[in-house]
Design a protein around this motif. Structure first.
Motif, PDB file in Angstrom:
ATOM      1  N   GLY A 127       0.830  -1.207   0.000  1.00  0.00           N
ATOM      2  CA  GLY A 127       0.000   0.000   0.000  1.00  0.00           C
ATOM      3  C   GLY A 127       0.862   1.254   0.000  1.00  0.00           C
ATOM      4  N   ARG A 128       1.915   1.252   0.820  1.00  0.00           N
ATOM      5  CA  ARG A 128       2.772   2.440   0.858  1.00  0.00           C
ATOM      6  C   ARG A 128       3.517   2.628  -0.458  1.00  0.00           C
ATOM      7  NH1 ARG A 128       3.595   0.780   6.228  1.00  0.00           N
ATOM      8  NH2 ARG A 128       5.660  -0.092   5.770  1.00  0.00           N
ATOM      9  N   VAL A 130       2.533   1.665  -3.487  1.00  0.00           N
ATOM     10  CA  VAL A 130       1.591   2.142  -4.514  1.00  0.00           C
ATOM     11  C   VAL A 130       1.172   3.576  -4.208  1.00  0.00           C
ATOM     12  CG1 VAL A 130      -0.704   1.798  -5.495  1.00  0.00           C
ATOM     13  CG2 VAL A 130       0.798  -0.174  -5.121  1.00  0.00           C
ATOM     14  N   ALA A 131       1.002   3.878  -2.926  1.00  0.00           N
ATOM     15  CA  ALA A 131       0.624   5.242  -2.533  1.00  0.00           C
ATOM     16  C   ALA A 131       1.670   6.229  -3.011  1.00  0.00           C
ATOM     17  CB  ALA A 131       0.458   5.315  -1.007  1.00  0.00           C
ATOM     18  N   ALA A 134       1.440   6.691  -6.684  1.00  0.00           N
ATOM     19  CA  ALA A 134       0.260   7.462  -7.097  1.00  0.00           C
ATOM     20  C   ALA A 134       0.473   8.944  -6.827  1.00  0.00           C
ATOM     21  CB  ALA A 134      -0.985   6.947  -6.361  1.00  0.00           C
ATOM     22  N   VAL A 135       1.054   9.256  -5.683  1.00  0.00           N
ATOM     23  CA  VAL A 135       1.230  10.664  -5.322  1.00  0.00           C
ATOM     24  C   VAL A 135       2.295  11.330  -6.199  1.00  0.00           C
ATOM     25  CG1 VAL A 135       2.049  12.180  -3.472  1.00  0.00           C
ATOM     26  CG2 VAL A 135       0.372  10.389  -2.977  1.00  0.00           C
ATOM     27  N   PRO A 349      -0.236   3.416 -11.853  1.00  0.00           N
ATOM     28  CA  PRO A 349       0.437   3.647 -10.567  1.00  0.00           C
ATOM     29  C   PRO A 349       0.748   2.343  -9.830  1.00  0.00           C
ATOM     30  CG  PRO A 349      -1.425   5.130 -10.834  1.00  0.00           C
ATOM     31  CD  PRO A 349      -1.506   4.140 -11.947  1.00  0.00           C
TER      32      PRO A 349
ATOM     33  N   GLY B 127      -4.227  10.916  -6.981  1.00  0.00           N
ATOM     34  CA  GLY B 127      -3.115  10.161  -6.408  1.00  0.00           C
ATOM     35  C   GLY B 127      -3.223  10.095  -4.899  1.00  0.00           C
ATOM     36  N   ARG B 128      -3.569  11.226  -4.265  1.00  0.00           N
ATOM     37  CA  ARG B 128      -3.675  11.212  -2.797  1.00  0.00           C
ATOM     38  C   ARG B 128      -4.843  10.346  -2.343  1.00  0.00           C
ATOM     39  NH1 ARG B 128      -2.133  16.634  -3.349  1.00  0.00           N
ATOM     40  NH2 ARG B 128      -4.247  17.412  -3.026  1.00  0.00           N
ATOM     41  N   ALA B 131      -3.793   6.798  -2.832  1.00  0.00           N
ATOM     42  CA  ALA B 131      -2.736   6.500  -1.861  1.00  0.00           C
ATOM     43  C   ALA B 131      -3.353   6.203  -0.501  1.00  0.00           C
ATOM     44  CB  ALA B 131      -1.768   7.676  -1.763  1.00  0.00           C
ATOM     45  N   ALA B 134      -4.948   2.854  -0.521  1.00  0.00           N
ATOM     46  CA  ALA B 134      -3.979   1.751  -0.536  1.00  0.00           C
ATOM     47  C   ALA B 134      -3.377   1.560   0.852  1.00  0.00           C
ATOM     48  CB  ALA B 134      -2.880   2.025  -1.569  1.00  0.00           C
ATOM     49  N   VAL B 135      -3.066   2.671   1.523  1.00  0.00           N
ATOM     50  CA  VAL B 135      -2.411   2.569   2.833  1.00  0.00           C
ATOM     51  C   VAL B 135      -3.381   2.045   3.888  1.00  0.00           C
ATOM     52  CG1 VAL B 135      -1.387   3.939   4.678  1.00  0.00           C
ATOM     53  CG2 VAL B 135      -0.645   4.276   2.315  1.00  0.00           C
ATOM     54  N   TYR B 321      -5.576   4.925 -14.631  1.00  0.00           N
ATOM     55  CA  TYR B 321      -6.036   4.096 -13.511  1.00  0.00           C
ATOM     56  C   TYR B 321      -6.958   2.970 -13.965  1.00  0.00           C
ATOM     57  CZ  TYR B 321      -3.942   7.102  -9.972  1.00  0.00           C
ATOM     58  OH  TYR B 321      -3.049   7.779  -9.179  1.00  0.00           O
TER      59      TYR B 321
END
Lengths: 468, 468
Positions: A127-128, A130-131, A134-135, A349, B127-128, B131, B134-135, B321
């Protein structure tokens, strides 16, 4: 697998096979350490683990003893399937969906599920990664990373092939939405409606569904529950049906758990090459091996570019992210074009995030933990099935993956069993889901990818009662 | 679109249509504000914008004048296509890939691209949102959000239908890997190889590729570059070919840019319902409308569940995406099952992240900006084409999307033009890509989704020279 887990596994096997009898005293820690050439603390850890699993009991000031209730393990299935050798249209999808539907209901005991527990995966680290991707996404990557896919991820995949001693170029790798898309693109690339395709007997139901959807004829080939497809039978099927493709799972087969020895994989590839038949190799469980070394896939022996090796991160690292791939050999361009016209591209992403995760390392550490967990769960489930199911039940011991194949008494109808179990909130995968000819009525596939907690144990006990 | 942009658009049109002549003085700010009933600052902003685009010039202490080089705009195409009415196998994929390949090379001037500039999208906010999803991923969502897809996202999509005045239930919505997968699943759900499918003439090349891949026969139906498909011609084609499906883009058609008036969409749905023919409605550009109101899709008039409305976030919000959907009416279950057997599922964290983004709001604000940008770019491109291309060139004025359809002199061969342009690092999409019968040889599609910077301007100038 850690040394103490391997030792515990050996002892558990001796118990289940009756070499160590209920009530018998285990060797002292010092003795065992000397015999096994391991440290005393390794022996202690192994004994603790066996105690935690209820297989041994400690008696104060006396040592460890085999638990009095420990029973011999069920035997393994020993006979290969005997399909009739005919080719046939496939019509299995309704049954498959009926079973999957009941398996997806809330709070079902997921013994019939195709997925392991999602808690086994490093979803926080993925998750981190991919995050972060994405960001920090470069907007142009949404265009540049079009199919065949993100170059960094394809490079990481090529590197893992290289680490396994295989020579797979980045140019033949196409990123897909999971292995399922890869497999479907491959079969579409090399067949036309009406063609015959060779499959194992039994085989993964999604294979049958793909043949059904594409109007292809299935030829089921004799397969052994430990060693995989029979090459003599395969050669006869080639001569008789002139198939356009062969779609197999040579390693950690679903549902059998069988694995072809490497030499037979090599012979398989040679045989198919002689007839110029493409092999669609489903290898999604490749990374879930319990042996210390990864077994080579059939792809490793391919000199002609005829093997299309399909795999994914869904079973090994990142369920739910839908990133798989195919190393498609000479068909790579055609596969990429099919993907461009059907789903265009995979999530960009996520591709970048997975590439970063793989570059940073940690995948192998996670895999070692995952493999040890699944290997331990297999032992627990086999023992629990031995206790819960009627005598005579046979259970496989796959060297990887998370499926057991169970042969019941021939009088048991697994579809009736599935319906009865479903009423009681328990899912199973009955044998006929895995066969175009609806064979294997007395067989079922059980998933041991979930910890054997009280709920799963109760589920197995109920199943055993229903089967009796 | 902001008020000053709309005013600038009106004035630009008057200039291009010759109502305001080169060198003529524009009304004073005060006069214009009074006539138009806007504030003086709106007029100022409009004049600044026109000056920035080179259409007007300010003379100190005297006011604004139409630039002396400003030319009348090219005329719009006025005649509908005249396909021969036959059904035919499709064999267009090689040409399409040849063109796409050259369009994907690095540093090409992307006039032939299917994608707008990725810089037009709020990729940082998306993205945020992804993110965070995902996290904070609930591991069980990787199982629970299986196809038909994440419930929160499907609810947001259903809400947007509701806001548009449409009654689409969450139960008929299936999340897909972009609209392209949705369209492909739909055509697979309602046809069998050999069936005839009605399409517009011209139509999106991916439609033709899907028919080709599925062994379907294309029946191209007369289509007007402003108002879309001709319903009389459609009715005749139904009578003659007994088609199993109709695959159309009634709104912001690719490549024509045409949009059917709502009443004709209603008549279309009624006509198809009378013959029980499913409509696969490709509506990916729905949100890119320049008018203040969104035009209703054909789906809005569906009472039988026969319209399968396919759309996506790739063109409106989140390119790369790969999240699209279909509101599949009575075929929803079949479409979901096809998805389960081909790609299983779409990326779960992205689905959750998009749902959060939509719940928090901001989509409509982004869309207003995006629409204004595309509308302004259309004017700039049309004017630039008017200056660069030979007299007699006709150019559409779509009310949404980002494609222009260009009719050149009948002597020009767009495929030769494409090859010559490709040599010079410029991509275009030649007309025959959009036709099973390889018509439209003197036509091409240009993408105005990229800002008209010096590079694009030079590209247009070169194209114009090549076409002359």
């Amino acid at each position: 697998m850690k040394r103490y887990e391997s030792l515990a596994g050996d002892i558990a096997r001796s118990i289940h096979e009756g070499l160590l009898k209920p009530g018998q005293r285990l060797p002292s820690v010092r003795q065992a350490a000397a015999t096994r050439q391991v440290s005393p603390s390794t022996v202690f850890q192994a004994y603790y683990l066996l105690e935690a699993r209820g297989l041994v009991q400690s008696r104060p000031r006396s040592g460890y003893y085999v638990a009095t209730h420990a029973r011999p393990l069920p035997l393994e299935p020993e006979t290969a399937s005997r399909p009739d050798g005919e080719s046939r249209d496939v019509d299995v999808s309704e049954l498959v969906f009926e079973v999957l539907q009941s398996a997806m209901a809330l709070n079902v005991v997921p013994l019939g599920s195709a997925f392991p527990s999602p808690l086994l995966f490093p979803l926080d680290r993925i998750g981190r990664a991919v995050a972060s991707a994405a960001v920090h996404l470069d907007p142009w990557s949404t265009v540049d990373d079009l199919t065949p896919g993100n170059a960094a991820l394809r490079r990481q995949i090529a590197l893992r092939y290289q680490m396994a001693g295989m020579d797979v170029g980045i140019d033949e790798i196409v990123i897909t939405n999971g292995a399922l898309e890869a497999l479907n693109l491959c079969v579409a690339a090399v067949t036309r409606p009406g063609d015959a395709v060779l499959v194992e007997s039994p085989c993964f139901y999604a294979t049958l569904q793909a043949l059904e959807r594409n109007g292809l004829r299935a030829v089921e080939v004799q397969t052994h529950p430990r060693d995989g497809i029979d090459l003599d039978a395969l050669e006869m099927a080639i001569a008789r049906h002139a198939p356009r493709a062969c779609w197999l799972m040579p390693t950690f087969h679903n549902p059998l758990g069988s694995s072809m020895p490497e030499e037979r994989k090599r012979a398989l590839v040679t045989l198919l090459a002689r007839h110029a038949i493409p092999l669609i190799e489903d290898d999604v469980y490749a990374e879930l091996h319990y042996a210390s070394q990864r077994a080579l896939p059939a792809k490793a022996f391919d000199r002609e570019g005829l093997v299309m090796h399909c795999s994914s991160f869904s079973k090994s690292l990142a369920p739910g992210y839908r990133i798989g791939w195919v190393a498609a050999g000479r068909e790579a361009r055609k596969v990429a074009r099919l993907k461009l016209t059907t789903t265009l591209n995979s999530n960009v992403p996520t591709q970048i995030g997975l590439a970063h995760y793989l570059e940073r390392g940690g995948f192998d550490r996670h895999l070692r933990r995952l493999r040890a967990t699944l290997a331990a769960q297999q032992q627990q489930y086999v023992a629990a099935i031995g206790e819960a199911f009627p005598p005579g039940t046979r259970v496989t011991r796959p060297a990887g993956g998370y499926f057991l194949w169970i042969e019941l008494d021939h009088g048991v109808d697994a579809i009736q069993l599935q319906r009865a179990a479903s009423q009681l909130g328990i899912s199973i995968a009955p044998g006929p889901m895995f066969s175009a000819s609806r064979g294997f009525r007395h067989c079922l596939r059980l998933n041991y990818g979930h910890p054997l907690d009280a709920r799963m144990q109760a589920g197995l006990a109920t199943l055993g009662r229903l089967a009796a």
